[in-house]
Design a protein around this motif. Structure first.
Motif, PDB file in Angstrom:
ATOM      1  N   ILE A  55       1.050  -1.383   0.017  1.00 56.35           N
ATOM      2  CA  ILE A  55      -0.071   0.037   0.059  1.00 56.35           C
ATOM      3  C   ILE A  55       0.919   1.188   0.061  1.00 56.35           C
ATOM      4  N   GLY A  56       0.342   2.264  -0.711  1.00 58.47           N
ATOM      5  CA  GLY A  56       1.274   3.606  -0.439  1.00 58.47           C
ATOM      6  C   GLY A  56       0.581   4.768  -1.017  1.00 58.47           C
ATOM      7  N   GLY A  57       1.091   5.927  -0.972  1.00 60.16           N
ATOM      8  CA  GLY A  57       0.511   7.039  -1.697  1.00 60.16           C
ATOM      9  C   GLY A  57       1.502   8.129  -1.147  1.00 60.16           C
ATOM     10  N   GLU A  58       1.131   9.456  -1.930  1.00 58.50           N
ATOM     11  CA  GLU A  58       1.975  10.578  -1.980  1.00 58.50           C
ATOM     12  C   GLU A  58       1.322  11.699  -1.029  1.00 58.50           C
ATOM     13  N   SER A  59       1.919  12.452   0.076  1.00 60.80           N
ATOM     14  CA  SER A  59       1.184  13.697   0.630  1.00 60.80           C
ATOM     15  C   SER A  59      -0.076  13.141   1.384  1.00 60.80           C
ATOM     16  N   ALA A  60      -1.202  13.600   0.760  1.00 62.29           N
ATOM     17  CA  ALA A  60      -2.515  13.210   1.583  1.00 62.29           C
ATOM     18  C   ALA A  60      -2.643  11.735   1.473  1.00 62.29           C
ATOM     19  N   GLY A  61      -2.143  11.162   0.416  1.00 57.81           N
ATOM     20  CA  GLY A  61      -2.386   9.760   0.080  1.00 57.81           C
ATOM     21  C   GLY A  61      -1.697   8.813   1.000  1.00 57.81           C
ATOM     22  N   ALA A  62      -0.297   9.312   1.506  1.00 55.56           N
ATOM     23  CA  ALA A  62       0.401   8.675   2.483  1.00 55.56           C
ATOM     24  C   ALA A  62      -0.143   8.713   3.759  1.00 55.56           C
ATOM     25  N   CYS A  63      -0.828   9.784   3.961  1.00 58.50           N
ATOM     26  CA  CYS A  63      -1.561   9.894   5.660  1.00 58.50           C
ATOM     27  C   CYS A  63      -2.951   9.108   5.356  1.00 58.50           C
ATOM     28  N   LEU A  64      -3.552   9.023   4.182  1.00 58.21           N
ATOM     29  CA  LEU A  64      -4.598   7.795   4.071  1.00 58.21           C
ATOM     30  C   LEU A  64      -4.111   6.555   4.076  1.00 58.21           C
ATOM     31  N   ALA A  65      -2.990   6.114   3.738  1.00 60.55           N
ATOM     32  CA  ALA A  65      -2.497   5.020   3.603  1.00 60.55           C
ATOM     33  C   ALA A  65      -2.321   4.400   5.045  1.00 60.55           C
ATOM     34  N   VAL A  66      -1.567   5.171   5.840  1.00 65.83           N
ATOM     35  CA  VAL A  66      -1.332   4.800   7.086  1.00 65.83           C
ATOM     36  C   VAL A  66      -2.779   4.777   8.157  1.00 65.83           C
ATOM     37  N   ALA A  67      -3.543   5.520   7.876  1.00 64.10           N
ATOM     38  CA  ALA A  67      -4.836   5.379   8.536  1.00 64.10           C
ATOM     39  C   ALA A  67      -5.643   4.145   8.085  1.00 64.10           C
ATOM     40  N   THR A  68      -5.429   3.807   6.875  1.00 66.41           N
ATOM     41  CA  THR A  68      -5.970   2.372   6.248  1.00 66.41           C
ATOM     42  C   THR A  68      -5.263   1.359   6.809  1.00 66.41           C
ATOM     43  N   LEU A  69      -3.818   1.241   7.129  1.00 62.35           N
ATOM     44  CA  LEU A  69      -3.514   0.211   7.906  1.00 62.35           C
ATOM     45  C   LEU A  69      -3.850  -0.107   9.305  1.00 62.35           C
ATOM     46  N   VAL A  70      -4.080   1.224   9.894  1.00 65.45           N
ATOM     47  CA  VAL A  70      -4.431   1.237  11.220  1.00 65.45           C
ATOM     48  C   VAL A  70      -5.740   0.679  11.427  1.00 65.45           C
ATOM     49  N   ARG A  71      -6.653   1.334  10.665  1.00 63.70           N
ATOM     50  CA  ARG A  71      -8.235   0.731  10.527  1.00 63.70           C
ATOM     51  C   ARG A  71      -8.326  -0.650  10.112  1.00 63.70           C
ATOM     52  N   LEU A  72      -7.624  -1.269   9.341  1.00 69.05           N
ATOM     53  CA  LEU A  72      -7.654  -2.775   9.108  1.00 69.05           C
ATOM     54  C   LEU A  72      -7.177  -3.555  10.262  1.00 69.05           C
ATOM     55  N   ARG A  73      -6.294  -3.228  11.062  1.00 69.02           N
ATOM     56  CA  ARG A  73      -5.666  -3.867  11.986  1.00 69.02           C
ATOM     57  C   ARG A  73      -6.873  -3.542  13.417  1.00 69.02           C
ATOM     58  N   ASP A  74      -7.184  -2.398  13.587  1.00 68.04           N
ATOM     59  CA  ASP A  74      -8.039  -2.262  14.628  1.00 68.04           C
ATOM     60  C   ASP A  74      -9.493  -2.729  14.640  1.00 68.04           C
ATOM     61  N   ARG A  75     -10.069  -2.512  13.439  1.00 71.31           N
ATOM     62  CA  ARG A  75     -11.552  -2.727  13.239  1.00 71.31           C
ATOM     63  C   ARG A  75     -11.800  -4.085  12.451  1.00 71.31           C
ATOM     64  N   HIS A  76     -10.832  -4.591  12.196  1.00 72.23           N
ATOM     65  CA  HIS A  76     -10.946  -5.856  11.292  1.00 72.23           C
ATOM     66  C   HIS A  76      -9.947  -7.011  11.750  1.00 72.23           C
ATOM     67  N   GLY A  77      -9.218  -6.850  12.504  1.00 75.63           N
ATOM     68  CA  GLY A  77      -7.982  -7.829  12.761  1.00 75.63           C
ATOM     69  C   GLY A  77      -7.114  -8.412  11.704  1.00 75.63           C
ATOM     70  N   LEU A  78      -6.952  -7.447  10.751  1.00 77.71           N
ATOM     71  CA  LEU A  78      -6.253  -7.623   9.546  1.00 77.71           C
ATOM     72  C   LEU A  78      -4.855  -6.843   9.367  1.00 77.71           C
ATOM     73  N   LYS A  79      -3.835  -7.595   8.968  1.00 71.55           N
ATOM     74  CA  LYS A  79      -2.816  -7.227   8.548  1.00 71.55           C
ATOM     75  C   LYS A  79      -2.184  -7.657   7.226  1.00 71.55           C
ATOM     76  N   PRO A  80      -2.983  -7.276   6.169  1.00 68.69           N
ATOM     77  CA  PRO A  80      -2.712  -7.916   4.975  1.00 68.69           C
ATOM     78  C   PRO A  80      -1.475  -7.365   4.022  1.00 68.69           C
ATOM     79  N   PHE A  81      -0.869  -6.084   4.355  1.00 68.16           N
ATOM     80  CA  PHE A  81       0.121  -5.559   3.609  1.00 68.16           C
ATOM     81  C   PHE A  81       1.375  -6.047   4.047  1.00 68.16           C
ATOM     82  N   ALA A  82       2.111  -6.330   2.969  1.00 67.04           N
ATOM     83  CA  ALA A  82       3.475  -6.720   3.372  1.00 67.04           C
ATOM     84  C   ALA A  82       4.365  -5.552   3.494  1.00 67.04           C
TER      85      ALA A  82
END
Length: 318
Positions: free
Chosen positions: A165-192
């Motif tokens: 997963i990745g992104g630039e500027s605001a996209g990088a912010c959203l990428a980290v938020a997505t990683l945290v959401r998947l971990r906390d809301r769904h118990g998922l850590k799918p990204f290498a």
């Protein structure tokens, strides 16, 4: 990995390559010629950029890109999918930049084609909802929905479960938020792995943002302040870790490659976040490019070539 080494020489004027100086001067000249940039509504800017009338050239349309739509919590969410000729080695979920207010996958056709060509990954770029019409949390909700769709559908659609997963500027912010959401809301850590380029990770505004001033080198202090206000116009708070992921619990996240230029108003965001990433126990690599402007990886020249080569190597090594 774990190579966060900073040298004071990299921050000096003598370390900046001649072509980097030329690019920066051209960007400042182009943006300085636009009067009252802050008075133009985001919708007008979006339209102009997609018509090739923005300050930066619109890349040629990708021949491999195909558009798709998934269902999200706020309705249909478009995706732009770039496929390699051979079976994908993995799938890179891309979240574009633009201050949560402008930008689109189409404007990233050149950069996403490059990733496909140099890594063999398929790229899925998310056309998430934009502020101020759709303020937080709608944009990150779309990104979360796209990540969950990828987890469900990738094996059948792409023949792989290797994700980055990745992104630039605001996209990088959203990428980290997505990683945290998947971990906390769904118990998922799918990204290498995660590629985090020139991210805006603290919407309270880091010192480099506050002190940057008026120089229009892609972004200045006024631009960032305005984008944050649009993004939070629905009542969101910069103190919320979902908004400012620098404040989040970062434990258990994947290896990340961070890059930023020394001539970026958001320099501190990357310096702070890469250190927090390591402190949370996650592998991290940081590349700081002398003289690089905001999202310099999208500009021609030696700085962008160096960083993009390192990004390719990071993805290929996952």
């Amino acid at each position: 990995m774990d190579t966060i080494h900073l040298k004071k020489e990299d921050f000096g004027a003598e370390a900046v390559a001649a072509d980097t100086r030329m690019i920066n001067q051209a960007v400042i000249k182009a943006l300085a010629a636009i009067p009252d940039r802050g008075s133009v509504p985001p919708a007008v800017i979006r339209k102009a950029r997609l018509e090739g009338r923005g300050p930066f050239p619109l890349p040629p349309e990708s021949r491999r890109a195909r558009d798709a739509v998934i269902e999200g919590p706020h309705g249909p969410t478009p995706l732009r999918i770039y496929m390699p000729e051979a079976a994908p080695k993995g799938v890179y979920l891309h979240l574009h930049g633009g201050g949560w207010c402008i930008g689109s996958p189409r404007e990233n056709d050149g950069a996403n084609d490059r990733i496909v060509d140099r890594t063999g990954y398929a790229v899925v770029s998310v056309k998430y909802r934009l502020a101020p019409e759709h303020p937080h949390p709608q944009g990150p909700d779309d990104c979360e929905a796209a990540a969950l769709w990828l987890v469900r559908e990738a094996q059948a659609r792409f023949g792989t479960s290797r994700f980055a997963i990745g992104g630039e500027s605001a996209g990088a912010c959203l990428a980290v938020a997505t990683l945290v959401r998947l971990r906390d809301r769904h118990g998922l850590k799918p990204f290498a792995g995660a590629v985090l380029t020139a991210g805006c990770f603290d919407l309270r505004l880091t010192p480099s943002v506050r002190q940057w001033g008026t120089t229009p080198l892609v972004l200045n202090t006024e631009d960032i302040t305005r984008f944050v206000a649009y993004y939070l116009s629905g009542g969101g708070s910069a103190e919320d870790p979902d908004v400012s992921p620098l404040l989040a619990d970062l434990s258990g996240l994947p290896p990340a490659f961070f890059t930023v230029g020394t001539q970026d108003a958001l320099l501190d965001d990357t310096l702070f976040m890469s250190a927090r990433w390591l402190a949370a126990g996650n592998p991290a690599e940081l590349l700081v490019m002398p003289g690089g402007c905001h999202v310099f990886v999208h500009f021609p020249g030696s700085a962008g070539s160096t960083a993009n080569g390192r990004i390719d190597g990071f993805l290929n090594g996952l």
